[in-house]
Scaffold this motif. Structure first.
Motif, PDB file in Angstrom:
ATOM      1  N   ALA A  40      17.371  52.122   0.388  1.00 22.31           N
ATOM      2  CA  ALA A  40      16.729  51.801   1.668  1.00 22.31           C
ATOM      3  C   ALA A  40      16.258  50.353   1.693  1.00 22.31           C
ATOM      4  O   ALA A  40      16.452  49.646   2.690  1.00 22.31           O
ATOM      5  N   ASP A  41      15.665  49.905   0.606  1.00 23.51           N
ATOM      6  CA  ASP A  41      15.198  48.512   0.541  1.00 23.51           C
ATOM      7  C   ASP A  41      16.351  47.529   0.717  1.00 23.51           C
ATOM      8  O   ASP A  41      16.174  46.455   1.306  1.00 23.51           O
ATOM      9  N   ALA A  42      17.532  47.899   0.239  1.00 21.75           N
ATOM     10  CA  ALA A  42      18.687  47.003   0.289  1.00 21.75           C
ATOM     11  C   ALA A  42      19.456  47.052   1.601  1.00 21.75           C
ATOM     12  O   ALA A  42      20.105  46.067   1.966  1.00 21.75           O
ATOM     13  N   VAL A  43      19.397  48.182   2.316  1.00 20.57           N
ATOM     14  CA  VAL A  43      20.291  48.324   3.469  1.00 20.57           C
ATOM     15  C   VAL A  43      19.602  48.486   4.819  1.00 20.57           C
ATOM     16  O   VAL A  43      20.259  48.373   5.851  1.00 20.57           O
ATOM     17  N   LEU A  44      18.312  48.760   4.834  1.00 18.48           N
ATOM     18  CA  LEU A  44      17.615  48.955   6.107  1.00 18.48           C
ATOM     19  C   LEU A  44      16.849  47.714   6.522  1.00 18.48           C
ATOM     20  O   LEU A  44      16.372  46.960   5.678  1.00 18.48           O
ATOM     21  N   ASP A  45      16.708  47.552   7.816  1.00 16.70           N
ATOM     22  CA  ASP A  45      15.928  46.448   8.372  1.00 16.70           C
ATOM     23  C   ASP A  45      15.350  46.919   9.707  1.00 16.70           C
ATOM     24  O   ASP A  45      15.705  47.978  10.204  1.00 16.70           O
ATOM     25  N   THR A  46      14.470  46.112  10.268  1.00 13.18           N
ATOM     26  CA  THR A  46      13.906  46.426  11.578  1.00 13.18           C
ATOM     27  C   THR A  46      14.348  45.383  12.596  1.00 13.18           C
ATOM     28  O   THR A  46      14.627  44.239  12.256  1.00 13.18           O
TER      29      THR A  46
END
Length: 71
Positions: free
Chosen positions: A40-46
């Motif tokens: 999640a830290d590597a592939v998600l953004d807002t």
């Protein structure tokens, strides 16, 4: 690439990470076999409204998933 936005990080993790990993069935891959938080830290953004989305293409997503498989 279509961007699906999610209200919460937890929802994005479920829809954008866990569901694709487990799509082939539990005998092929299970979320427990991966460091989901690291993925999640590597592939998600807002976005500008604070909604969560997958910020990488499919190829990069699967490379990240593979790097975070628990051995």
């Amino acid at each position: 690439m279509t961007i699906d936005n999610h209200t919460t990080r937890a929802e994005a993790i479920q829809r954008e990470i866990i569901e694709p990993i487990e799509a082939a069935g539990p005998d092929v891959a299970r979320a427990e076999d991966y460091d989901i938080e690291a993925i999640a830290d590597a592939v998600l953004d807002t976005d500008e409204r604070g909604r969560w989305h997958l910020a990488v293409d499919s190829d990069e997503f699967w490379r990240v998933v593979e790097r975070h498989q628990r051995r």
